[in-house]
Design a protein around this motif. Structure first.
Motif, PDB file in Angstrom:
ATOM      1  N   ILE A  67       0.831  -1.207   0.000  1.00  0.00           N
ATOM      2  CA  ILE A  67       0.000   0.000   0.000  1.00  0.00           C
ATOM      3  C   ILE A  67       0.865   1.256   0.000  1.00  0.00           C
ATOM      4  O   ILE A  67       0.592   2.236  -0.715  1.00  0.00           O
ATOM      5  N   LEU A  68       1.944   1.245   0.786  1.00  0.00           N
ATOM      6  CA  LEU A  68       2.819   2.412   0.858  1.00  0.00           C
ATOM      7  C   LEU A  68       3.547   2.647  -0.466  1.00  0.00           C
ATOM      8  O   LEU A  68       3.709   3.795  -0.898  1.00  0.00           O
ATOM      9  N   VAL A  69       3.985   1.577  -1.123  1.00  0.00           N
ATOM     10  CA  VAL A  69       4.641   1.728  -2.426  1.00  0.00           C
ATOM     11  C   VAL A  69       3.656   2.275  -3.450  1.00  0.00           C
ATOM     12  O   VAL A  69       3.984   3.177  -4.240  1.00  0.00           O
ATOM     13  N   ALA A  70       2.434   1.757  -3.457  1.00  0.00           N
ATOM     14  CA  ALA A  70       1.416   2.249  -4.394  1.00  0.00           C
ATOM     15  C   ALA A  70       1.100   3.719  -4.132  1.00  0.00           C
ATOM     16  O   ALA A  70       0.934   4.509  -5.074  1.00  0.00           O
ATOM     17  N   GLU A  72       3.139   5.922  -2.807  1.00  0.00           N
ATOM     18  CA  GLU A  72       4.300   6.722  -3.194  1.00  0.00           C
ATOM     19  C   GLU A  72       4.364   6.906  -4.701  1.00  0.00           C
ATOM     20  O   GLU A  72       4.642   7.999  -5.195  1.00  0.00           O
ATOM     21  N   VAL A  73       4.120   5.836  -5.452  1.00  0.00           N
ATOM     22  CA  VAL A  73       4.160   5.933  -6.910  1.00  0.00           C
ATOM     23  C   VAL A  73       3.017   6.797  -7.425  1.00  0.00           C
ATOM     24  O   VAL A  73       3.175   7.570  -8.385  1.00  0.00           O
ATOM     25  N   HIS A  74       1.854   6.696  -6.786  1.00  0.00           N
ATOM     26  CA  HIS A  74       0.701   7.477  -7.229  1.00  0.00           C
ATOM     27  C   HIS A  74       0.897   8.977  -6.996  1.00  0.00           C
ATOM     28  O   HIS A  74       0.316   9.794  -7.727  1.00  0.00           O
ATOM     29  N   SER A  75       1.710   9.335  -6.011  1.00  0.00           N
ATOM     30  CA  SER A  75       1.918  10.754  -5.715  1.00  0.00           C
ATOM     31  C   SER A  75       2.853  11.443  -6.698  1.00  0.00           C
ATOM     32  O   SER A  75       2.969  12.671  -6.678  1.00  0.00           O
ATOM     33  N   ILE A  76       3.525  10.696  -7.582  1.00  0.00           N
ATOM     34  CA  ILE A  76       4.444  11.288  -8.548  1.00  0.00           C
ATOM     35  C   ILE A  76       3.654  11.676  -9.793  1.00  0.00           C
ATOM     36  O   ILE A  76       2.963  10.844 -10.383  1.00  0.00           O
ATOM     37  N   PRO A  77       3.725  12.936 -10.221  1.00  0.00           N
ATOM     38  CA  PRO A  77       2.901  13.358 -11.362  1.00  0.00           C
ATOM     39  C   PRO A  77       3.355  12.799 -12.690  1.00  0.00           C
ATOM     40  O   PRO A  77       2.564  12.670 -13.619  1.00  0.00           O
ATOM     41  N   ARG A  78       4.660  12.458 -12.797  1.00  0.00           N
ATOM     42  CA  ARG A  78       5.174  11.972 -14.075  1.00  0.00           C
ATOM     43  C   ARG A  78       5.637  10.530 -13.940  1.00  0.00           C
ATOM     44  O   ARG A  78       5.376   9.889 -12.939  1.00  0.00           O
ATOM     45  N   GLN A  79       6.328  10.045 -14.977  1.00  0.00           N
ATOM     46  CA  GLN A  79       6.790   8.662 -14.986  1.00  0.00           C
ATOM     47  C   GLN A  79       7.837   8.446 -13.902  1.00  0.00           C
ATOM     48  O   GLN A  79       8.756   9.252 -13.728  1.00  0.00           O
ATOM     49  N   PHE A  80       7.711   7.350 -13.202  1.00  0.00           N
ATOM     50  CA  PHE A  80       8.608   7.037 -12.093  1.00  0.00           C
ATOM     51  C   PHE A  80       9.838   6.329 -12.644  1.00  0.00           C
ATOM     52  O   PHE A  80       9.836   5.121 -12.874  1.00  0.00           O
ATOM     53  N   TRP A  98      12.584   7.432  -4.207  1.00  0.00           N
ATOM     54  CA  TRP A  98      13.299   6.166  -4.263  1.00  0.00           C
ATOM     55  C   TRP A  98      13.787   5.741  -2.877  1.00  0.00           C
ATOM     56  O   TRP A  98      13.862   4.538  -2.582  1.00  0.00           O
ATOM     57  N   GLN A  99      14.136   6.702  -2.041  1.00  0.00           N
ATOM     58  CA  GLN A  99      14.486   6.364  -0.669  1.00  0.00           C
ATOM     59  C   GLN A  99      13.303   5.746   0.066  1.00  0.00           C
ATOM     60  O   GLN A  99      13.444   4.756   0.797  1.00  0.00           O
ATOM     61  N   HIS A 100      12.132   6.328  -0.123  1.00  0.00           N
ATOM     62  CA  HIS A 100      10.932   5.778   0.512  1.00  0.00           C
ATOM     63  C   HIS A 100      10.643   4.367   0.014  1.00  0.00           C
ATOM     64  O   HIS A 100      10.322   3.463   0.809  1.00  0.00           O
ATOM     65  N   VAL A 101      10.726   4.170  -1.299  1.00  0.00           N
ATOM     66  CA  VAL A 101      10.443   2.849  -1.861  1.00  0.00           C
ATOM     67  C   VAL A 101      11.451   1.822  -1.347  1.00  0.00           C
ATOM     68  O   VAL A 101      11.098   0.664  -1.079  1.00  0.00           O
ATOM     69  N   THR A 102      12.720   2.221  -1.182  1.00  0.00           N
ATOM     70  CA  THR A 102      13.718   1.307  -0.638  1.00  0.00           C
ATOM     71  C   THR A 102      13.387   0.907   0.794  1.00  0.00           C
ATOM     72  O   THR A 102      13.538  -0.262   1.184  1.00  0.00           O
ATOM     73  N   LEU A 103      12.923   1.871   1.578  1.00  0.00           N
ATOM     74  CA  LEU A 103      12.503   1.558   2.945  1.00  0.00           C
ATOM     75  C   LEU A 103      11.340   0.573   2.952  1.00  0.00           C
ATOM     76  O   LEU A 103      11.333  -0.407   3.708  1.00  0.00           O
ATOM     77  N   TYR A 104      10.356   0.830   2.117  1.00  0.00           N
ATOM     78  CA  TYR A 104       9.198  -0.058   2.068  1.00  0.00           C
ATOM     79  C   TYR A 104       9.585  -1.440   1.570  1.00  0.00           C
ATOM     80  O   TYR A 104       9.013  -2.450   2.011  1.00  0.00           O
ATOM     81  N   ALA A 105      10.561  -1.508   0.658  1.00  0.00           N
ATOM     82  CA  ALA A 105      11.021  -2.811   0.174  1.00  0.00           C
ATOM     83  C   ALA A 105      11.691  -3.607   1.285  1.00  0.00           C
ATOM     84  O   ALA A 105      11.553  -4.837   1.357  1.00  0.00           O
ATOM     85  N   SER A 106      12.411  -2.915   2.168  1.00  0.00           N
ATOM     86  CA  SER A 106      13.022  -3.623   3.299  1.00  0.00           C
ATOM     87  C   SER A 106      11.964  -4.167   4.247  1.00  0.00           C
ATOM     88  O   SER A 106      12.098  -5.281   4.773  1.00  0.00           O
ATOM     89  N   PHE A 107      10.890  -3.412   4.464  1.00  0.00           N
ATOM     90  CA  PHE A 107       9.794  -3.908   5.297  1.00  0.00           C
ATOM     91  C   PHE A 107       9.073  -5.074   4.608  1.00  0.00           C
ATOM     92  O   PHE A 107       8.627  -6.010   5.267  1.00  0.00           O
ATOM     93  N   LEU A 108       8.964  -4.989   3.278  1.00  0.00           N
ATOM     94  CA  LEU A 108       8.362  -6.103   2.521  1.00  0.00           C
ATOM     95  C   LEU A 108       9.200  -7.364   2.669  1.00  0.00           C
ATOM     96  O   LEU A 108       8.659  -8.472   2.826  1.00  0.00           O
ATOM     97  N   LEU A 109      10.516  -7.213   2.627  1.00  0.00           N
ATOM     98  CA  LEU A 109      11.396  -8.360   2.809  1.00  0.00           C
ATOM     99  C   LEU A 109      11.215  -8.965   4.199  1.00  0.00           C
ATOM    100  O   LEU A 109      11.154 -10.194   4.351  1.00  0.00           O
ATOM    101  N   SER A 110      11.114  -8.116   5.217  1.00  0.00           N
ATOM    102  CA  SER A 110      10.892  -8.620   6.575  1.00  0.00           C
ATOM    103  C   SER A 110       9.567  -9.370   6.673  1.00  0.00           C
ATOM    104  O   SER A 110       9.481 -10.421   7.322  1.00  0.00           O
ATOM    105  N   GLY A 111       8.526  -8.864   6.019  1.00  0.00           N
ATOM    106  CA  GLY A 111       7.244  -9.558   6.037  1.00  0.00           C
ATOM    107  C   GLY A 111       7.297 -10.894   5.329  1.00  0.00           C
ATOM    108  O   GLY A 111       6.706 -11.881   5.790  1.00  0.00           O
TER     109      GLY A 111
END
Length: 291
Positions: A67-70, A72-80, A98-111
């Motif tokens: 949900i957090l990655v979605a 974050e990507v949705h908040s960008i007005p142009r192509q990510f 990209w820093q935020h997405v990296t953080l969320y990816a680490s939490f995804l890995l933990s899950g």
């Protein structure tokens, strides 16, 4: 974690995780359990137990990260994109996103590690889950230091306090790898997770939706002093919340649930009633926390 939602949703995740850990710690201490994380065989059977296993912490981590990655990507007005080529130069685009997405990816890995340990492996490996948590938090620190480079005033002060809490949480999670059965580390992990979550929520309101309706002033020393004072209040309230959870757990495991499972405890050899067996498997009455 940009914007109001970017602070609110991770804050809720940390806060609820801290409350969950506080409940586990209270159960382990009250029932004299040698391990904070019970094995799969001790969690009951039936439809309700199956629902609890499906809604495990690992599954919620994965859902929250997606949900957090979605968001974050949705908040960008142009192509990510990662890199862009302009005027024969390559620039790193959307560095904070990209820093935020990296953080969320680490939490995804933990899950994912939690789900694999609890549902796929023949035996639950708590050490593997703790290692994944420590790894995700160690990734958080350098990203937060880079994230604060172009901030100032109230935003900088609030992020410094957040980084301080995350540093302590990382140290606790790392120490837990070598001392997994240390109750004091369990308590600190639950406490610091709760403080981190509540402070992230406070930062979302403070930076983007102030309750007073007026924007915080970066050059006002009163506002900067209030940020530090507010953080100290979060620490005190988190400690009080931990005590309240432990008190409610003491009432539940040592009185309400024990009476429901064993309405009439057999008499001890000395003539006094024996302590009822804890519903989680340990002798609740023998615990030094059950008076």
């Amino acid at each position: 974690m940009g914007g109001f939602e970017g602070h609110l949703y991770p804050g809720l995740s940390f806060f609820l995780y801290g409350l969950h850990q506080a409940r586990l710690v209270s159960r382990a201490l009250l029932c004299d359990s040698l391990a904070q994380y019970p094995q799969r065989g001790t969690q009951g059977r039936g439809a309700w137990a199956g629902l609890r296993r499906a809604c495990s912490v690992g599954s919620l981590k994965i859902l929250s990260a997606c949900i957090l990655v979605a968001q974050e990507v949705h908040s960008i007005p142009r192509q990510f994109v990662l890199l862009t080529r302009m005027y024969h130069e390559r620039s790193f685009m959307y560095r904070k996103q990209w820093q935020h997405v990296t953080l969320y990816a680490s939490f995804l890995l933990s899950g994912c590690v939690d789900v694999a340990s609890q549902h796929l492996l023949p035996r639950r490996c708590a050490g593997l889950e703790q290692a994944a948590q420590a790894l995700s938090m160690s990734i958080f620190l350098p990203l937060m230091l880079s994230h604060m480079q172009d901030t100032e005033g109230v935003e900088l002060r609030s992020h410094v306090l957040l980084t301080q809490t995350m540093l302590l949480l990382t140290l606790v999670l790392t120490a837990e790898l070598w001392a997994p059965d240390e109750p004091r580390l369990w308590v600190l992990k639950a406490f610091l997770s709760t403080v981190t979550g509540s402070w992230l929520i406070q930062m979302g309101f403070m930076l983007y939706r102030p309750i007073s309706g007026y924007k915080w002033m970066d050059d006002d020393q009163s506002d900067l002093a209030f940020v530090t004072t507010s953080f100290c209040c979060h620490v005190i309230l988190a400690a009080a919340l931990m005590l309240w959870i432990h008190g409610c757990s003491w009432v539940w495991y040592c009185h309400v649930s024990a009476s429901a499972w064993h309405p009439r405890a057999p008499a001890a050899p000395g003539g006094s009633a024996a302590f009822p067996e804890c519903p989680t498997g340990g002798p609740c009455g023998s615990s030094r926390f059950c008076l």
